[in-house]
Design a protein around this motif. Structure first.
Motif, PDB file in Angstrom:
ATOM      1  N   GLY A 239       9.033  -2.073  -7.357  1.00  0.00           N
ATOM      2  CA  GLY A 239       8.617  -2.025  -5.907  1.00  0.00           C
ATOM      3  C   GLY A 239       9.560  -1.234  -5.129  1.00  0.00           C
ATOM      4  O   GLY A 239      10.624  -0.558  -5.530  1.00  0.00           O
ATOM      5  N   GLY A 241      11.447  -1.546  -2.749  1.00  0.00           N
ATOM      6  CA  GLY A 241      12.479  -1.774  -2.191  1.00  0.00           C
ATOM      7  C   GLY A 241      13.908  -1.258  -2.873  1.00  0.00           C
ATOM      8  O   GLY A 241      14.935  -1.463  -2.526  1.00  0.00           O
ATOM      9  N   HIS A 259      10.542   3.729   0.763  1.00  0.00           N
ATOM     10  CA  HIS A 259       9.661   2.714   1.754  1.00  0.00           C
ATOM     11  C   HIS A 259       9.613   3.038   3.103  1.00  0.00           C
ATOM     12  O   HIS A 259      10.404   3.794   3.690  1.00  0.00           O
ATOM     13  CB  HIS A 259      10.243   1.215   1.258  1.00  0.00           C
ATOM     14  N   ALA A 262       8.168  -1.311   7.021  1.00  0.00           N
ATOM     15  CA  ALA A 262       7.706  -2.569   6.781  1.00  0.00           C
ATOM     16  C   ALA A 262       7.896  -3.624   7.865  1.00  0.00           C
ATOM     17  O   ALA A 262       8.683  -4.784   8.040  1.00  0.00           O
ATOM     18  CB  ALA A 262       9.015  -3.059   5.661  1.00  0.00           C
ATOM     19  N   ASN A 272      15.242  -5.552   1.295  1.00  0.00           N
ATOM     20  CA  ASN A 272      16.139  -5.130   0.156  1.00  0.00           C
ATOM     21  C   ASN A 272      16.869  -3.891   0.628  1.00  0.00           C
ATOM     22  O   ASN A 272      16.033  -2.873   0.823  1.00  0.00           O
ATOM     23  CB  ASN A 272      15.120  -4.981  -1.216  1.00  0.00           C
ATOM     24  N   THR A 311      16.829 -10.597  -2.796  1.00  0.00           N
ATOM     25  CA  THR A 311      16.155 -10.639  -2.033  1.00  0.00           C
ATOM     26  C   THR A 311      14.723 -11.016  -2.727  1.00  0.00           C
ATOM     27  O   THR A 311      14.507 -10.933  -3.718  1.00  0.00           O
ATOM     28  CB  THR A 311      15.830  -9.257  -1.141  1.00  0.00           C
ATOM     29  N   ASP A 313      11.802  -9.834  -2.514  1.00  0.00           N
ATOM     30  CA  ASP A 313      10.818  -8.896  -3.050  1.00  0.00           C
ATOM     31  C   ASP A 313      11.267  -8.929  -4.766  1.00  0.00           C
ATOM     32  O   ASP A 313      10.659  -8.442  -5.656  1.00  0.00           O
ATOM     33  CB  ASP A 313      11.032  -7.279  -2.508  1.00  0.00           C
TER      34      ASP A 313
END
Ligand code: ATP
Length: 333
Positions: A239, A241, A259, A262, A272, A311, A313
């Motif tokens: 992911g 994060g 990223h 968000a 994250n 976190t 995620d």
């Protein structure tokens, strides 16, 4: 060094990273001074532009910048996003994104690779025109000099890794632009006889990345292809994060988490911060502090291995501040 906090979760993940920076500075006595720079949506609301002149001046006075995610306005005719402006003004031609399997993370595929993305041309050159309200035209730029620069970076990186570079292209359809990249790639490859040079159509590569991730070491790609396969690679290794990046030119560099801002989780304190912290780790390498960089990476890996306060995620119930504290506690020489 300059710091842009950014929008959405940007100020949250950059705040954690600044605490890590201060801790690492203390451990290694690094001569790093932080200069905060206004940019992004708040600057736009205040000054009518996302990167006002005083911010540009501060960036020009710094040697590099750590940047949180900034929101770009959509719609034809709106100003360029902050990262695009910075990449253009400092000619940050290479975007480097490392991907590797991390402990306790849902790795869909064991991908251990670096994507080197050309950052200044291709489909993202900015040559877009509305011919009428029925027709839009975009021009795709490819130059020999930009291609040479990123291939040089890709081959040099591969020399210190598993010695393989894969060019993602579509030269069978885009015969001029991708054809030029392919020609330059094959020429450049001759200078690195100990590195295997492989080429792959981008659509096929998108599939092989999932089916045979272990067959990739350094992947080099034009701007748009590199952007898309980076998000694919991020999904494969746990992911957005977690994924850091460096935008590098000859004299300046910008480091940023891959990223975006968000907005769905902004302000909740659950973002994250690892992608931003690992972007600082890349900055330390670029500045010539490899020991300090290793120390940051080791602290992140130890924190993930311990699995405390991760976190959401990453499957935990921890907050941004909790994981940041764990990482700082795990920093040691
Ligand atoms: P933007 O328009 O700024 O690109 P976005 O929402 O389209 O924002 P991302 O910000 O990249 O794109 O987020 C995509 C998804 O990944 C979101 O659902 C978000 O919650 C999640 N995500 C992104 N970054 C993080 C992070 N650091 N920690 C946790 N989740 C994240």
């Amino acid at each position: 060094m300059a710091v842009i906090e950014g929008d959405g979760i940007g100020p949250e993940v950059i705040s954690s990273t600044v605490k890590v920076i201060n801790a690492v500075k203390g451990i290694y006595r690094l001569p790093i001074e932080l200069e905060f720079v206004e940019a992004g949506l708040n600057a736009y609301k205040k000054y009518g532009t996302n990167l006002p002149k005083h911010s540009q001046n501060k960036l020009a006075d710094s040697n590099c910048v750590l940047k949180g995610p900034t929101t770009s306005l959509e719609g034809f005719g709106t100003e360029l996003g902050v990262p695009v402006k910075i990449r253009k003004s400092f000619n940050l031609y290479a975007n480097i994104r490392p991907f590797k399997p991390l402990p306790r993370v849902n790795n869909v595929a064991r991908l251990d690779a670096i994507i080197v993305r050309e950052n200044t041309e291709g489909s993202y050159s900015g040559f877009e025109y509305m011919i009428s309200d029925q027709v839009a035209l975009g021009i795709r730029l490819a130059t020999r000099s930009a291609a040479e620069k990123i291939f040089k970076i890709a081959f040099n990186m591969a020399k210190n890794r598993r010695k393989k570079v894969t060019l993602a292209h579509k030269a069978n359809v885009l015969k001029a632009t991708d054809g030029l990249y392919k020609e330059v790639f094959l020429q450049e490859a001759k200078k690195y006889p100990d590195v295997t040079a492989e080429e792959s159509h981008i659509d096929a590569l998108a599939g092989w990345l999932i089916l045979k991730p272990e067959s990739y070491d350094v992947i080099v790609a034009e701007n748009l292809y590199g952007d898309i396969i980076s998000d694919e690679a991020a999904a494969l290794v746990g992911g957005l994060g977690l994924i850091s990046s460096a935008n590098v030119g000859d004299n300046y560099a910008m480091f940023e988490p891959v990223h975006g801002s968000a907005p769905d989780i902004a302000g909740k304190g659950i973002a994250n911060p690892i992608a931003a912290i690992m972007s600082f780790k890349m900055m330390l390498e670029w500045m010539g502090y490899p020991e300090a960089a290793n120390c940051v990476e080791a602290a992140v890996i130890k924190t993930l291995n311990e699995g405390k306060n991760l976190t959401p995620d990453l499957g935990g119930t921890g907050k941004t501040a909790d994981i940041e504290n764990e990482i700082i506690l795990n920093l040691s020489k």
